[in-house]
Design a protein around this motif. Structure first.
Motif, mmCIF file in Angstrom:
data_model
loop_
_atom_site.group_PDB
_atom_site.id
_atom_site.type_symbol
_atom_site.label_atom_id
_atom_site.label_comp_id
_atom_site.label_asym_id
_atom_site.label_seq_id
_atom_site.Cartn_x
_atom_site.Cartn_y
_atom_site.Cartn_z
ATOM 1 N N GLU A 117 -67.479 -56.837 23.017
ATOM 2 C CA GLU A 117 -66.594 -57.521 23.927
ATOM 3 C C GLU A 117 -66.451 -56.890 25.559
ATOM 4 O OE1 GLU A 117 -63.951 -59.640 23.728
ATOM 5 O OE2 GLU A 117 -64.419 -59.967 21.583
ATOM 6 N N GLN A 118 -67.224 -55.682 25.636
ATOM 7 C CA GLN A 118 -67.293 -55.434 26.876
ATOM 8 C C GLN A 118 -68.344 -55.773 27.589
ATOM 9 O OE1 GLN A 118 -67.320 -50.764 25.626
ATOM 10 N NE2 GLN A 118 -66.521 -50.724 27.640
ATOM 11 N N SER B 159 -67.073 -59.138 28.942
ATOM 12 C CA SER B 159 -65.818 -58.795 29.936
ATOM 13 C C SER B 159 -66.236 -58.621 31.252
ATOM 14 C CB SER B 159 -64.982 -57.884 29.309
ATOM 15 O OG SER B 159 -64.625 -58.213 27.935
ATOM 16 N N ALA B 160 -65.458 -58.859 32.337
ATOM 17 C CA ALA B 160 -65.327 -58.382 33.310
ATOM 18 C C ALA B 160 -64.934 -56.887 33.482
ATOM 19 C CB ALA B 160 -64.655 -59.274 34.583
ATOM 20 N N GLU B 161 -65.127 -56.025 34.647
ATOM 21 C CA GLU B 161 -64.864 -54.697 34.474
ATOM 22 C C GLU B 161 -63.271 -54.525 34.924
ATOM 23 O OE1 GLU B 161 -67.171 -52.878 37.781
ATOM 24 O OE2 GLU B 161 -68.788 -52.678 36.365
ATOM 25 N N THR B 162 -62.654 -55.725 35.522
ATOM 26 C CA THR B 162 -61.285 -55.490 35.665
ATOM 27 C C THR B 162 -60.350 -56.129 34.651
ATOM 28 O OG1 THR B 162 -61.544 -57.607 37.086
ATOM 29 C CG2 THR B 162 -61.613 -55.458 38.273
ATOM 30 N N ARG B 163 -61.072 -56.355 33.364
ATOM 31 C CA ARG B 163 -60.308 -57.340 32.551
ATOM 32 C C ARG B 163 -59.281 -56.123 31.952
ATOM 33 N NH1 ARG B 163 -62.884 -59.562 27.039
ATOM 34 N NH2 ARG B 163 -61.121 -60.852 26.228
ATOM 35 N N VAL C 184 -57.025 -54.322 29.158
ATOM 36 C CA VAL C 184 -57.196 -53.971 27.857
ATOM 37 C C VAL C 184 -56.134 -52.970 27.279
ATOM 38 C CG1 VAL C 184 -58.658 -51.875 28.417
ATOM 39 C CG2 VAL C 184 -58.829 -53.092 26.107
ATOM 40 N N PHE D 290 -56.714 -57.629 24.459
ATOM 41 C CA PHE D 290 -57.252 -57.963 25.798
ATOM 42 C C PHE D 290 -56.337 -59.016 26.411
ATOM 43 C CE2 PHE D 290 -61.009 -56.552 23.436
ATOM 44 C CZ PHE D 290 -61.541 -55.824 24.324
ATOM 45 N N ASP D 291 -56.305 -58.865 27.758
ATOM 46 C CA ASP D 291 -55.694 -59.612 28.617
ATOM 47 C C ASP D 291 -54.099 -60.032 28.355
ATOM 48 O OD1 ASP D 291 -58.197 -60.446 29.884
ATOM 49 O OD2 ASP D 291 -58.542 -61.840 28.050
ATOM 50 N N HIS E 173 -57.522 -50.960 32.207
ATOM 51 C CA HIS E 173 -58.661 -52.084 32.231
ATOM 52 C C HIS E 173 -59.874 -51.712 31.958
ATOM 53 C CE1 HIS E 173 -55.365 -53.187 35.340
ATOM 54 N NE2 HIS E 173 -56.077 -54.552 35.112
ATOM 55 N N VAL E 174 -60.749 -52.315 31.608
ATOM 56 C CA VAL E 174 -62.099 -51.944 30.970
ATOM 57 C C VAL E 174 -62.881 -50.932 31.897
ATOM 58 C CG1 VAL E 174 -64.462 -52.819 30.375
ATOM 59 C CG2 VAL E 174 -62.214 -54.301 29.640
#
Length: 415
Positions: free
Chosen positions: A263-264, A267-271, A273, A330-331, A374-375
């Motif tokens: 998933e990482q 995913s964008a770093e700012t996602r 979580v 997520f999200d 965030h991630v």
């Protein structure tokens, strides 16, 4: 002798294929030869008639050589007609093919016999055996057949020549020379024919071996492909087993890490979580009082309840160890995550699994610690904070959801 020896082991079905293939090629070779013979015979007929006219002889009077030219011309035409009919419908399984083969053998025998008859007549005028020798040589080179077939083809013409020579050749010395020369010549013609057939047979045999080898190789390749597919499938199943908790059927700690890593990567770093750390309240006391079998059943029921209430497109749950579970989402907003945690707590309690040794309720309950972020903040850091929140929920009496250390949402359960 090595050149003449035929390799053994060719199956009967393949021998039939060889026989038919050889027959078709003999047809084509003799077809071309018949056209050449027809051409030269027509020239000889024209030359013979022209000579008769120039010499003032009656062209309708009997002439042996002209008659033989006409006979060979007719034989060549008949052979070409037979070949044409065969090319239209001849096949390996055709009933008529056997008659075509007999017809071809008859043409060859008649061709050699024709040469023998001409040779006998030549003894009265020229004393040579060229007509018969040339025909035998042509047949030995152009017509490929088994040793038995060739001996059968030679038998009648040789009988005609050898039996007729004493009646047409009056010189004993010439007659003896003919017998010796023809015998030696026939032997080498037979040897040539045998070598050509053996070479043809060996080529066919080698192609058959190569075909079988390629077929076996292809089958082995297909088996290897199937084996690789099965091995790959087994590896996938093994991988699933390695990443799945045997007791609950949901991912284990290693499976959680692997799926989280996948998933990482997507995913964008700012996602956004969120993590939930979940623990079954007073589980040691339950195990001690009710036994490990019922304790395992509680773990399974709790795991399935958690799993069923997490949308697959949002996140997933895993067994983190013992009676502890972890959920990643997520999200989602913090409020949505908190409501989900409350729902899971309530659903576990509604299972109404008796727990006489619990300090939180009369039934089995869970405590939930939540940490959102965030991630980019780091998974391990967020997990540690969620674990701290779980500790806070337990400190505050269990059977509740805690968000961060200073945010506690207590379920008011009536028991």
């Amino acid at each position: 002798m090595t050149l003449l020896r035929l390799p053994a082991g060719l199956p009967a079905e393949e021998k039939k294929k060889l026989e038919h293939k050889l027959f078709k090629e003999n047809m084509q070779r003799t077809k071309l030869f018949a056209k050449l013979v027809l051409f030269f015979e027509m020239l000889l007929i024209v030359f013979n008639l022209s000579t008769a006219v120039s010499e003032g002889r009656n062209i309708f009077s009997f002439d042996f050589y002209l008659t033989m030219y006409l006979v060979l011309t007719g034989l060549s035409i008949a052979h070409l007609i037979m070949v044409r009919f065969f090319e239209k419908g001849g096949s390996a399984d055709s009933i008529h093919t056997r008659w075509y083969r007999k017809g071809l053998l008859a043409v060859v025998v008649l061709f050699l016999t024709w040469g023998g008859v001409v040779t006998l007549e030549d003894q009265r005028h020229y004393g040579h055996v060229m007509a018969f020798a040339v025909n035998v040589m042509c047949v030995s080179i152009l017509f490929h057949a088994t040793n038995r077939a060739m001996l059968w083809i030679y038998s009648l013409p040789v009988l005609v020549v050898y039996g007729g020579l004493p009646f047409f050749q009056s010189s004993a010395d010439v007659l003896a020379g003919h017998y010796i020369n023809l015998t030696v010549f026939l032997f080498f013609c037979w040897l040539t024919s045998r070598m050509l057939y053996a070479h043809y047979y060996k080529d066919f045999y080698q192609n058959w071996l190569l075909h079988n080898a390629n077929k076996d190789l292809e089958e082995q390749i297909q088996k290897n492909i199937q084996m690789n597919v099965q091995l790959e499938e087994a590896n996938k199943q093994l991988q699933v087993l390695m990443l799945t908790d045997d007791l609950t059927g949901i991912p284990n700690r290693r499976g959680f890490r692997d799926r989280l890593t996948e998933e990482q990567k997507r995913s964008a770093e700012t996602r956004p979580v969120a993590f939930m750390m979940i623990d079954i309240d007073c589980f040691k006391q339950y195990n001690d009082f009710y036994g490990h079998v019922r304790g395992d059943a509680v773990i399974r029921s709790t795991a399935q309840t958690i799993h069923q209430h997490i949308p697959s497109h949002v996140g997933f749950a895993a067994r983190y160890g013992g009676e502890e579970f972890v959920v990643v989402l997520f999200d989602q907003t913090e409020e949505w995550v908190r409501e989900l945690g409350n729902t899971i707590c309530r659903k576990v309690r509604e299972l109404q699994i008796e727990h006489a040794r619990s300090t939180a309720a009369y039934y089995v309950t869970i405590s939930v610690g939540i940490q959102t972020g965030h991630v980019e903040e780091g998974i391990d850091s967020l997990l540690a904070l969620a674990d701290d929140a779980l500790y806070q929920a337990k400190e505050n009496g269990r059977n509740q959801v805690a968000i961060n250390k200073n945010k506690v949402d207590i379920l008011h359960n009536s028991v």
